[in-house]
Scaffold this active site. Structure first.
Site, PDB file in Angstrom:
ATOM      1  CG  LEU A 388     -20.836 -96.818 -63.152  1.00 24.26           C
ATOM      2  CD1 LEU A 388     -20.651 -98.189 -63.539  1.00 24.26           C
ATOM      3  CD2 LEU A 388     -21.305 -96.588 -61.680  1.00 24.26           C
ATOM      4  CG  ASP A 389     -15.998 -91.901 -60.293  1.00 27.85           C
ATOM      5  OD1 ASP A 389     -16.558 -90.905 -60.899  1.00 27.85           O
ATOM      6  OD2 ASP A 389     -15.611 -92.036 -59.135  1.00 27.85           O
ATOM      7  CD  GLN A 390     -10.832 -93.050 -67.738  1.00 29.30           C
ATOM      8  OE1 GLN A 390     -10.657 -91.898 -67.234  1.00 29.30           O
ATOM      9  NE2 GLN A 390     -10.260 -93.516 -68.600  1.00 29.30           N
TER      10      GLN A 390
END
Length: 543
Positions: A388-390
């Site tokens: 997942l993106d940060q």
């Protein structure tokens, strides 16, 4: 410079914002709004152009005191825009014969064009093509005739067995002589045709050799011209030091400056400020006009300085200026809990908080993987099955063994794992459900951003369903069928997608306290037990 009137609310910063990831401060927004009003009044036609461009303002303190702003636009010098007081380019690209190399290149170009358009060259080229086709056909026809004649001789030889011996020997001798003569005739004819072709090649070759030699000279002169331009393309910095564009990029670890380096708004603004002895205070850059087809740009919205072209340049130019640290180096996951939703000896399913990395970065080691390794020290293999993106929160599956990882990864490859995300969009949308198919590719000049590209992009498909709408926002359910980087963020924000960025998207929309994107649910088959799994979390935000 345009002077600014200030009041108590227009606080001046102690340090300059990090130019590649920031939200413009109030005084910079005030300057940008003033420029936008000037653009509306003096250049209204810009919003009707096929595509817009980036504009920038730099709030400065001049030597004599007071406060004002400088303005610039990205790209080459456009005389039609110069009715407003924009700063000049860092370096005017050479026109005509400003450099000796340019004069030589122009002379070579004229000679190449003259040769390629000359009657003699065109005639030689056409004659070569004609003779090449003729000789090929003639030799092929002669070989076919020789083959037919040989077939006839072979037939006569076979039938000669019924003739009297003396007559038969005479026939065989005649057939042998005939074959030898026809073979010599074929070889002579072939040599003659090849000689005719060779003469045509030589005539054409003299022209071609001359043209290729000139093109080689032109390439050499072009390289020399590029080096000359590099040497005269000087960037100043806050310490009064000047560096040419080639040195700026090589010092940053980039061998060749990309096309258009130094033509963005920010370098122009800093260059002029340093030349005039002005102190830079705050920066704001915004897009003006229709969006481009590939990148996500919204009319009037603020964007940070690009990375591919501007980061090496600004790293040099901002020396001597107090600049805030890169906020991306801050660990936004520090102190946040990593909730475990399911665990057994084979895998762990966690609820990642917004701000935490999925895997360790170059500067920040704290991450989902690091936390799982700390809790499960015997875990082995790649572990991270998907990321997942940060800035995105929600469900992540982590494998605790190589075998589990391999089997889970295969489910992702087979697209049998189903993920459901929820997001809040910046505005209401008309559609209630549908699909978005926009191929994505990395924007190499502005990593890690992605852009839509129909020729080089990888296919990306997202299904969506609107859950709730208000006058200003949309709560939406998103099901990514593919798993491209930033897929949901781009598909929501792009003009050919939903054209509504996710709230808090600091790359494709407007920054906020967080990115309002959450991975709520995942369905998969347990890699070891083959049991269907469905895991869900609560959505941490409401519309």
């Amino acid at each position: 410079m345009v002077y600014l009137t200030t009041n108590e609310q227009d606080l001046l910063p102690d340090s300059f914002e990090y130019p590649h990831f920031y939200t413009p401060i109030a005084i910079a927004k005030k300057a940008a709004l003033d420029l936008q009003n000037r653009l509306k009044q003096n250049l209204p036609e810009l919003v009707d152009q096929p595509t817009g461009r980036m504009f920038g303002v730099l709030v400065v303190q001049p030597k004599g005191g007071g406060l004002g702003y400088l303005s610039a636009y990205s790209g080459e010098l456009q005389p039609e825009l110069e009715i407003l007081p924009f700063v000049p380019p860092v370096h005017k690209l050479p026109k005509g014969e400003d450099f000796p190399e340019m004069a030589a290149i122009n002379a070579i170009n004229k000679e190449v064009i003259a040769l390629e358009e000359s009657d003699a060259f065109i005639s030689a080229e056409q004659q070569l093509k004609k003779i090449a086709e003729e000789t090929k056909e003639n030799i092929l026809a002669a070989k076919k005739a020789a083959k037919k004649s040989k077939f006839e001789r072979d037939r006569l030889r076979k039938e000669s067995i019924h003739l009297p011996e003396k007559e038969r020997q005479k026939l065989l001798e005649d057939l042998s002589n005939q074959g030898a003569n026809e073979g010599m005739d074929l070889r002579r004819f072939t040599r003659s045709e090849n000689l005719r072709l060779e003469k045509a090649i030589n005539v054409y070759g003299k022209f071609h050799e001359r043209i290729e030699m000139l093109k080689t000279q032109r390439k050499t002169k072009s390289i020399e011209l590029q080096e000359a331009i590099f040497k005269s393309f000087i960037f100043l910095n806050g310490e009064g030091e000047g560096k040419n564009v080639k040195t700026v990029f090589t010092d940053f670890g980039v061998n060749e400056p990309p096309a258009g380096a130094g033509e963005c708004a920010a370098p122009k603004l800093f260059q002029y400020a340093f030349q005039q002895g002005m102190k830079p205070m705050a920066l704001a850059e915004f897009w003006w006009g229709p969006p481009p087809n590939s990148e996500i740009r919204e009319h009037g919205k603020f964007y940070p300085a690009c990375k591919g072209k501007c980061r090496p340049i600004l790293a040099h130019m901002l020396k001597g200026v107090s600049v805030k640290p890169n906020p991306l180096l801050e660990n936004f996951g520090a102190g946040k809990k990593l909730e475990v939703l399911f665990e057994d000896e084979h895998l762990v399913v966690v609820n990642k908080p917004a701000g935490m990395l999925s895997v360790p970065g170059r500067h920040i080691k704290d991450s989902v993987k690091a936390r799982i390794l700390e809790k499960y020290p015997n875990a082995n293999g790649p572990m991270i099955v998907h990321r997942l993106d940060q800035d995105t929160s929600g469900i992540m599956i982590v494998a605790l063994s190589k075998k589990a990882h391999k089997l889970l990864q295969q489910q992702f490859l087979d697209r049998t794992i189903h993920k459901t995300y929820f997001a809040i969009l910046e505005k209401p949308i008309e559609e209630t459900s549908g699909k978005i198919e926009l191929p994505l590719v990395l924007d190499i000049h502005n990593r890690p951003m992605q852009m839509v590209h129909y020729e080089h992009g990888r296919p990306a498909l997202t299904l969506y369903e609107v859950i709730q709408k208000t006058a200003n926002q949309t709560l939406i359910k998103l099901n990514p069928i593919t798993g491209r980087s930033h897929q949901l963020r781009v598909h929501c924000a792009h003009q050919l997608g939903l054209h509504a960025p996710i709230v808090g998207d600091n790359l494709y929309g407007t920054p906020s306290e967080r990115l309002f994107l959450h991975s709520r649910e995942v369905e998969f088959v347990h890699p070891m037990t083959n049991k269907p799994m469905k895991i869900r979390t609560e959505i941490p935000f409401t519309i």
